[in-house]
Write a protein that holds these residues in place. Sequence first.
Motif, PDB file in Angstrom:
ATOM      1  N   PRO A 174       0.803  -1.232   0.000  1.00 21.92           N
ATOM      2  CA  PRO A 174       0.000   0.000   0.000  1.00 21.92           C
ATOM      3  C   PRO A 174       0.830   1.275   0.000  1.00 21.92           C
ATOM      4  CG  PRO A 174      -0.795  -1.552   1.661  1.00 21.92           C
ATOM      5  CD  PRO A 174       0.492  -2.105   1.151  1.00 21.92           C
ATOM      6  N   ASP A 175       2.105   1.189   0.387  1.00 18.97           N
ATOM      7  CA  ASP A 175       2.979   2.367   0.404  1.00 18.97           C
ATOM      8  C   ASP A 175       3.580   2.669  -0.961  1.00 18.97           C
ATOM      9  OD1 ASP A 175       2.580   2.831   3.122  1.00 18.97           O
ATOM     10  OD2 ASP A 175       4.252   1.545   3.702  1.00 18.97           O
ATOM     11  N   TRP A 176       3.404   1.771  -1.926  1.00 16.78           N
ATOM     12  CA  TRP A 176       3.924   1.994  -3.263  1.00 16.78           C
ATOM     13  C   TRP A 176       2.843   2.641  -4.128  1.00 16.78           C
ATOM     14  CZ3 TRP A 176       6.520  -3.352  -4.689  1.00 16.78           C
ATOM     15  CH2 TRP A 176       7.570  -3.604  -3.777  1.00 16.78           C
ATOM     16  N   GLY A 177       3.240   3.101  -5.311  1.00 17.86           N
ATOM     17  CA  GLY A 177       2.256   3.624  -6.246  1.00 17.86           C
ATOM     18  C   GLY A 177       2.840   4.668  -7.179  1.00 17.86           C
ATOM     19  N   VAL A 178       2.174   4.868  -8.308  1.00 22.04           N
ATOM     20  CA  VAL A 178       2.581   5.887  -9.279  1.00 22.04           C
ATOM     21  C   VAL A 178       2.349   7.258  -8.659  1.00 22.04           C
ATOM     22  CG1 VAL A 178       2.115   6.848 -11.566  1.00 22.04           C
ATOM     23  CG2 VAL A 178       2.078   4.367 -11.227  1.00 22.04           C
ATOM     24  N   ARG A 179       3.379   8.091  -8.685  1.00 22.90           N
ATOM     25  CA  ARG A 179       3.334   9.386  -8.003  1.00 22.90           C
ATOM     26  C   ARG A 179       2.829  10.487  -8.929  1.00 22.90           C
ATOM     27  NH1 ARG A 179       3.383   6.855  -3.329  1.00 22.90           N
ATOM     28  NH2 ARG A 179       5.288   5.628  -2.996  1.00 22.90           N
ATOM     29  N   ASP A 180       2.267  11.510  -8.307  1.00 22.35           N
ATOM     30  CA  ASP A 180       1.820  12.685  -9.042  1.00 22.35           C
ATOM     31  C   ASP A 180       3.040  13.569  -9.310  1.00 22.35           C
ATOM     32  OD1 ASP A 180       0.689  15.284  -9.727  1.00 22.35           O
ATOM     33  OD2 ASP A 180      -1.218  14.471  -9.029  1.00 22.35           O
ATOM     34  N   LEU A 181       3.307  13.846 -10.564  1.00 25.30           N
ATOM     35  CA  LEU A 181       4.503  14.613 -10.919  1.00 25.30           C
ATOM     36  C   LEU A 181       4.512  15.978 -10.235  1.00 25.30           C
ATOM     37  CD1 LEU A 181       7.111  14.900 -12.499  1.00 25.30           C
ATOM     38  CD2 LEU A 181       5.766  15.661 -14.470  1.00 25.30           C
ATOM     39  N   GLU A 182       3.364  16.596 -10.116  1.00 26.65           N
ATOM     40  CA  GLU A 182       3.315  17.921  -9.499  1.00 26.65           C
ATOM     41  C   GLU A 182       3.745  17.863  -8.030  1.00 26.65           C
ATOM     42  OE1 GLU A 182       1.597  18.139 -13.253  1.00 26.65           O
ATOM     43  OE2 GLU A 182       1.040  16.745 -11.650  1.00 26.65           O
TER      44      GLU A 182
END
Length: 213
Positions: A174-182
């Motif tokens: 759950p701590d992983w994931g595609v990040r928001d570039l902004e």
Amino acid sequence: MSITNDARQYAPATQRNREPILEILRRVLPAKGTVLEVASGTGEHAVFFAPRLKPRQWLPSDPNPQMRASIAAWSTYEPTDNLYPPLAIDVRTPSWSVEKESSVDGDTSPLNAIVSINLIHIAPWSACWGLIAGASRLLPAGGILYLYGPFKRNGQHTAASNAAFDASLQASNPDWGVRDLEDVVAIAQDHHLVLDQIYPMPANNLSVVFHHS
């Protein structure tokens, strides 16, 4: 990821993305100096990029001893004289080993670029903070931070495949994931890293380039 009968390991993505990444690195990296690769993984990128980016020196690193063994094995299998032995670096620590060790000759090959490929989405959000904080500590004025991977834009996925990948990452951890570039850019700005350029890459990935102000 597959394993050979020695310490070398294989990550299929490296074969697919190394040529497009190399094209961007040739454009954006300083003409000389040392490039620190953070989270080098198997080492396949290191042995591919190092000889093709001379006269720059390439310094791989990874927190996982199994990955460092793979990097060393690849270095033996495909030797090049501008590739340093791998360092143990966990970006979340307040001080990295490269800040203490003398493996880089600061007089002849100063560290002036950091490359991170497919790290921040396969790691806790704290790793993104740590990576950027470390880049701020280590890079000189004008030094380059290069990030590669999938990103959201303004909170939205840029492709259905990235949304599916994000869901699979979060199912694994759950701590992983595609990040928001902004969000990444905002943290970088707080650490005196200025966004230079965003390059669209194959498979809905981005190359994101910052310089230290």
